[in-house]
Design a protein around this motif. Structure first.
Motif, PDB file in Angstrom:
ATOM      1  N   MET A  80      29.831  40.717 -75.490  1.00 53.28           N
ATOM      2  CA  MET A  80      31.028  41.350 -74.946  1.00 53.28           C
ATOM      3  C   MET A  80      30.745  42.824 -74.720  1.00 53.28           C
ATOM      4  O   MET A  80      30.175  43.488 -75.567  1.00 53.28           O
ATOM      5  N   ILE A  81      31.161  43.358 -73.554  1.00 54.43           N
ATOM      6  CA  ILE A  81      30.984  44.766 -73.239  1.00 54.43           C
ATOM      7  C   ILE A  81      32.329  45.340 -72.822  1.00 54.43           C
ATOM      8  O   ILE A  81      33.000  44.789 -71.957  1.00 54.43           O
ATOM      9  N   PHE A  82      32.735  46.432 -73.444  1.00 57.75           N
ATOM     10  CA  PHE A  82      33.997  47.056 -73.092  1.00 57.75           C
ATOM     11  C   PHE A  82      33.773  48.040 -71.959  1.00 57.75           C
ATOM     12  O   PHE A  82      32.934  48.921 -72.035  1.00 57.75           O
ATOM     13  N   MET A  83      34.546  47.881 -70.912  1.00 57.50           N
ATOM     14  CA  MET A  83      34.386  48.688 -69.718  1.00 57.50           C
ATOM     15  C   MET A  83      35.504  49.718 -69.612  1.00 57.50           C
ATOM     16  O   MET A  83      36.541  49.606 -70.239  1.00 57.50           O
ATOM     17  N   ASP A  84      35.274  50.707 -68.748  1.00 54.76           N
ATOM     18  CA  ASP A  84      36.344  51.603 -68.370  1.00 54.76           C
ATOM     19  C   ASP A  84      36.564  51.422 -66.876  1.00 54.76           C
ATOM     20  O   ASP A  84      36.201  50.400 -66.309  1.00 54.76           O
ATOM     21  N   SER A  85      37.175  52.404 -66.224  1.00 46.51           N
ATOM     22  CA  SER A  85      37.510  52.250 -64.811  1.00 46.51           C
ATOM     23  C   SER A  85      36.286  52.297 -63.900  1.00 46.51           C
ATOM     24  O   SER A  85      36.371  51.927 -62.730  1.00 46.51           O
ATOM     25  N   ARG A  86      35.152  52.751 -64.401  1.00 46.17           N
ATOM     26  CA  ARG A  86      33.942  52.799 -63.587  1.00 46.17           C
ATOM     27  C   ARG A  86      33.340  51.403 -63.448  1.00 46.17           C
ATOM     28  O   ARG A  86      33.531  50.543 -64.290  1.00 46.17           O
ATOM     29  N   LYS A  87      32.581  51.217 -62.386  1.00 48.91           N
ATOM     30  CA  LYS A  87      31.896  49.944 -62.208  1.00 48.91           C
ATOM     31  C   LYS A  87      30.827  49.792 -63.289  1.00 48.91           C
ATOM     32  O   LYS A  87      30.127  50.744 -63.619  1.00 48.91           O
ATOM     33  N   PRO A  88      30.674  48.602 -63.853  1.00 54.68           N
ATOM     34  CA  PRO A  88      29.711  48.412 -64.935  1.00 54.68           C
ATOM     35  C   PRO A  88      28.271  48.488 -64.453  1.00 54.68           C
ATOM     36  O   PRO A  88      27.954  48.137 -63.315  1.00 54.68           O
ATOM     37  N   LEU A  89      27.410  48.956 -65.330  1.00 53.05           N
ATOM     38  CA  LEU A  89      25.979  49.004 -65.062  1.00 53.05           C
ATOM     39  C   LEU A  89      25.388  47.612 -65.242  1.00 53.05           C
ATOM     40  O   LEU A  89      25.599  46.973 -66.270  1.00 53.05           O
ATOM     41  N   TYR A  90      24.658  47.150 -64.245  1.00 53.08           N
ATOM     42  CA  TYR A  90      23.970  45.860 -64.349  1.00 53.08           C
ATOM     43  C   TYR A  90      22.545  46.145 -64.815  1.00 53.08           C
ATOM     44  O   TYR A  90      21.785  46.835 -64.141  1.00 53.08           O
ATOM     45  N   ARG A  91      22.159  45.600 -65.965  1.00 50.06           N
ATOM     46  CA  ARG A  91      20.909  45.972 -66.616  1.00 50.06           C
ATOM     47  C   ARG A  91      19.754  45.008 -66.362  1.00 50.06           C
ATOM     48  O   ARG A  91      18.643  45.259 -66.821  1.00 50.06           O
ATOM     49  N   HIS A  92      20.011  43.917 -65.658  1.00 52.63           N
ATOM     50  CA  HIS A  92      18.986  42.891 -65.494  1.00 52.63           C
ATOM     51  C   HIS A  92      18.295  43.004 -64.137  1.00 52.63           C
ATOM     52  O   HIS A  92      18.749  43.702 -63.235  1.00 52.63           O
ATOM     53  N   SER A  93      17.201  42.298 -63.997  1.00 54.80           N
ATOM     54  CA  SER A  93      16.416  42.348 -62.764  1.00 54.80           C
ATOM     55  C   SER A  93      17.098  41.565 -61.649  1.00 54.80           C
ATOM     56  O   SER A  93      17.994  40.741 -61.889  1.00 54.80           O
ATOM     57  N   LEU A  94      16.651  41.819 -60.427  1.00 59.37           N
ATOM     58  CA  LEU A  94      17.163  41.071 -59.286  1.00 59.37           C
ATOM     59  C   LEU A  94      16.844  39.584 -59.444  1.00 59.37           C
ATOM     60  O   LEU A  94      17.671  38.722 -59.127  1.00 59.37           O
ATOM     61  N   LYS A  95      15.672  39.277 -59.955  1.00 58.51           N
ATOM     62  CA  LYS A  95      15.282  37.880 -60.155  1.00 58.51           C
ATOM     63  C   LYS A  95      16.248  37.178 -61.103  1.00 58.51           C
ATOM     64  O   LYS A  95      16.683  36.044 -60.844  1.00 58.51           O
ATOM     65  N   GLU A  96      16.590  37.844 -62.195  1.00 61.01           N
ATOM     66  CA  GLU A  96      17.544  37.259 -63.140  1.00 61.01           C
ATOM     67  C   GLU A  96      18.924  37.148 -62.515  1.00 61.01           C
ATOM     68  O   GLU A  96      19.652  36.179 -62.755  1.00 61.01           O
ATOM     69  N   ALA A  97      19.298  38.151 -61.726  1.00 57.36           N
ATOM     70  CA  ALA A  97      20.608  38.125 -61.071  1.00 57.36           C
ATOM     71  C   ALA A  97      20.727  36.922 -60.147  1.00 57.36           C
ATOM     72  O   ALA A  97      21.765  36.250 -60.105  1.00 57.36           O
ATOM     73  N   VAL A  98      19.667  36.641 -59.410  1.00 54.33           N
ATOM     74  CA  VAL A  98      19.669  35.483 -58.513  1.00 54.33           C
ATOM     75  C   VAL A  98      19.778  34.193 -59.322  1.00 54.33           C
ATOM     76  O   VAL A  98      20.539  33.284 -58.972  1.00 54.33           O
TER      77      VAL A  98
END
Length: 247
Positions: free
Chosen positions: A1-19
């Motif tokens: 679980m990650i608590f966010m604020d109004s900013r867009k969250p940082l995506y920490r994984h690679s493009l390969k993992e995202a796909v």
């Protein structure tokens, strides 16, 4: 679980993992903001360098706009891209290596291209602002507590998994209740519990890897002692090196 604020969250994984996880849109959006952040840093450095020195308090507006998580990520990537550049201080280089940024061919696009010496100064300002938050670190945890059973323990969350609005020492303290993740080496990693700072006893969860360790009793703040007393949870008589065990 990650608590966010109004900013867009940082995506920490690679493009390969995202796909693989069908999160390519999240990766692309975060990548574009990374590039925007790098360009914003370049602009503020250029606009505030008079040829001799860099202006003061430049980090704050960038942090306010993009949040600590993304600013740290972009700056750490910049240092990692400048592997052989001696104008980056050893301290900042060591700091940058603590960020597990996927090494991809397009990372150069969110590298800050300002003069490395000025970038190094800017990184120092960002790190000072981060330190000013007064967050708990591994130095405040019981040694090797990552190998302990977390059940009933007062844990310290890694602040990097929290949104910028929640990066406070109060928000880092998490009272573990149960879950497979409490057991070191268990096949499942979920730890259930509650934020000590919350008024309501609302159960939530994190992965075991989201925690730095067990808070050492000597660093338990007064507000936390009062909160535990109000919860009628007795403190143990263990020595500070044993950490906080709450049953």
């Amino acid at each position: 679980m990650i608590f966010m604020d109004s900013r867009k969250p940082l995506y920490r994984h690679s493009l390969k993992e995202a796909v693989r996880h069908e999160e390519k849109d999240l990766w692309r959006e975060s990548y574009k903001i990374n590039c925007d952040c790098a360009r914003a840093i370049e602009r503020i450095i250029a606009e505030n360098y008079d040829g001799k020195k860099l202006g003061p308090d430049l980090a704050e507006p960038i942090i306010q706009q993009y949040g600590f998580n993304r600013v740290n990520w972009v700056l750490a990537n910049t240092v990692q891209q400048k592997k052989e550049d001696g104008r980056i201080s050893p301290e900042n280089r060591q700091w940058a290596e603590t960020f597990p940024i996927p090494q991809e061919d397009h990372n150069w696009q969110f590298e800050v291209s300002s003069h490395p010496g000025l970038t190094d100064l800017f990184i120092g300002d960002v790190r000072k602002a981060w330190q000013a938050l007064g967050l708990f670190t591994a130095a405040h945890c019981v040694e090797n507590s990552q190998n302990q059973d977390y059940t009933g323990k007062l844990l310290v969350l890694n602040p990097h998994i929290l949104g910028s609005a929640y990066q406070t020492p109060e928000r880092q303290l998490f009272l573990a209740k149960d879950g497979w993740g409490c057991i070191p080496g268990a096949p499942r990693q979920t730890v259930f519990g509650r934020f000590l700072s919350e008024e309501k006893d609302q159960i939530t969860f994190f992965n075991r890897s989201d925690f730095i360790g067990v808070l050492s009793a000597e660093y338990l703040p007064d507000w936390a002692k009062e909160k535990l007393a109000a919860m009628e949870v007795p403190e143990t008589e263990e020595t500070p090196s044993d950490g906080m065990t709450l049953q």
